[in-house]
Scaffold this active site. Structure first.
Site: not given
Ligand code: ZN
Length: 310
Positions: A191, A96, A114, A171
């Site tokens: 992605r 991200h 996150e 991740h």
């Molecule tokens: Zn994520």
């Protein structure tokens, strides 16, 4: 001021399963349901208030109309998003952006920091956090040459583990993991690799250039300010404070009273049952404690994850 109980929103995904129904008892749209957006005012999944004087209102409209409920937090959007993720299969390897990159390249959206609390996982489950490239050019070449096994950093996970995922940290949640995620209210994912899977007959879109621009190399282990303490009626684990949120776990046994300070507090009941201020609560319920609610009285055998915006 009453508590704001939240009606979750569900999202299907090619990697999803049925644990949101099997473990939490939710009504889910299909047997490939990946995400419960438990506390969200994001436009891609705006939750409604359930019961009380604001019954049926969207959280986003409450945020606009009654800023005092949220301690007059200064930002123009509800800052956090709490999810439960059922990964029956592997999620894509992803990254991200931070606020600065997202503001320029994603229409002023927030970036995404996150964190994951592992609710449950199958024995031997691993998770991908970080990579083994020594610098930016090695990272780029490993990605362009599809050297995934050498590139990704896998670590074993178990129930109760906690991980912070900063922007730029590559991740992936692996199959067999049930996670409670607290994040910035953002839906931007790049992605890097999707295992060459097909969704409705087509590969899902990859974002290789954005990923290479965003991934930090070398990987740096984030710092946690975690601590633990036994309180009257609860065991408290402080999991993290970062520039966007703080996250805490309370394991309540008996009567536990606390005044939650700060702007407002998101609460997710992840196990057990009992009451809060006399109202029945149980596993799978989510609510917001508004600003200035005073002392909250919990009673029962309950485990909960709380988050506060910074
Ligand atoms: Zn994520």
């Amino acid at each position: 001021m009453g508590l704001l109980f939240i009606e979750p929103v569900f999202k299907e995904a090619i990697w999803g399963g049925t644990k949101l129904r099997d473990v939490f008892g939710y009504t889910i749209p299909s047997d490939t349901t990946g995400e419960c957006w438990a506390i969200s005012a994001h436009k891609n999944g705006d939750c409604r208030i359930k019961g009380g004087e604001y019954d049926g209102e969207y959280l986003s409209s409450l945020w606009e109309k009654y800023p005092q409920l949220f301690g007059n937090y200064s930002k123009d959007q509800f800052p956090l998003l709490v999810k439960i993720i059922d990964a029956k299969n592997d999620l894509s390897i992803q990254v991200h952006p931070d606020d600065a990159y997202a503001a320029v390249h994603e229409n002023g959206s927030l970036g995404k920091t996150e964190c994951w609390y592992i609710l449950d996982c199958e024995p031997g489950t691993e998770i991908v956090i970080g990579h083994h490239a020594k610098n930016h050019s090695e990272m780029e070449s490993m990605i362009r040459n599809h050297q995934w096994e050498a590139f990704i950093r896998k670590i074993p996970v178990k129930k109760g583990d906690f991980f912070q995922i900063n922007p730029g940290c590559v991740h992936a949640i692996k199959g067999g993991t049930l996670i409670l995620e607290t994040q910035q209210s953002s839906d931007i994912t790049y992605r890097v690799y999707d295992y060459d899977r097909l969704s409705d007959g087509k590969p899902r879109q990859l974002h290789v250039e954005q990923s290479i621009a965003t991934i930090q190399a070398p990987f740096e282990q984030p710092v946690y300010d975690s601590s633990e303490e036994q309180l009257n009626g609860a065991f408290h684990s402080h999991l993290i404070t970062c520039p966007y949120y703080s996250v805490d776990r309370y394991q309540i046994d008996g009567v536990f009273e606390k005044e939650f300070l700060g702007y407002f507090t998101n609460v997710s009941i992840i196990d057990g049952e009992g009451t809060v201020n006399g109202e029945k609560i149980k596993k799978g319920m989510h609510f917001i404690i508004p600003a200035g609610s005073g002392l909250c009285r919990f009673e029962g055998k309950l485990e909960m994850i709380c988050s506060n915006p910074e």
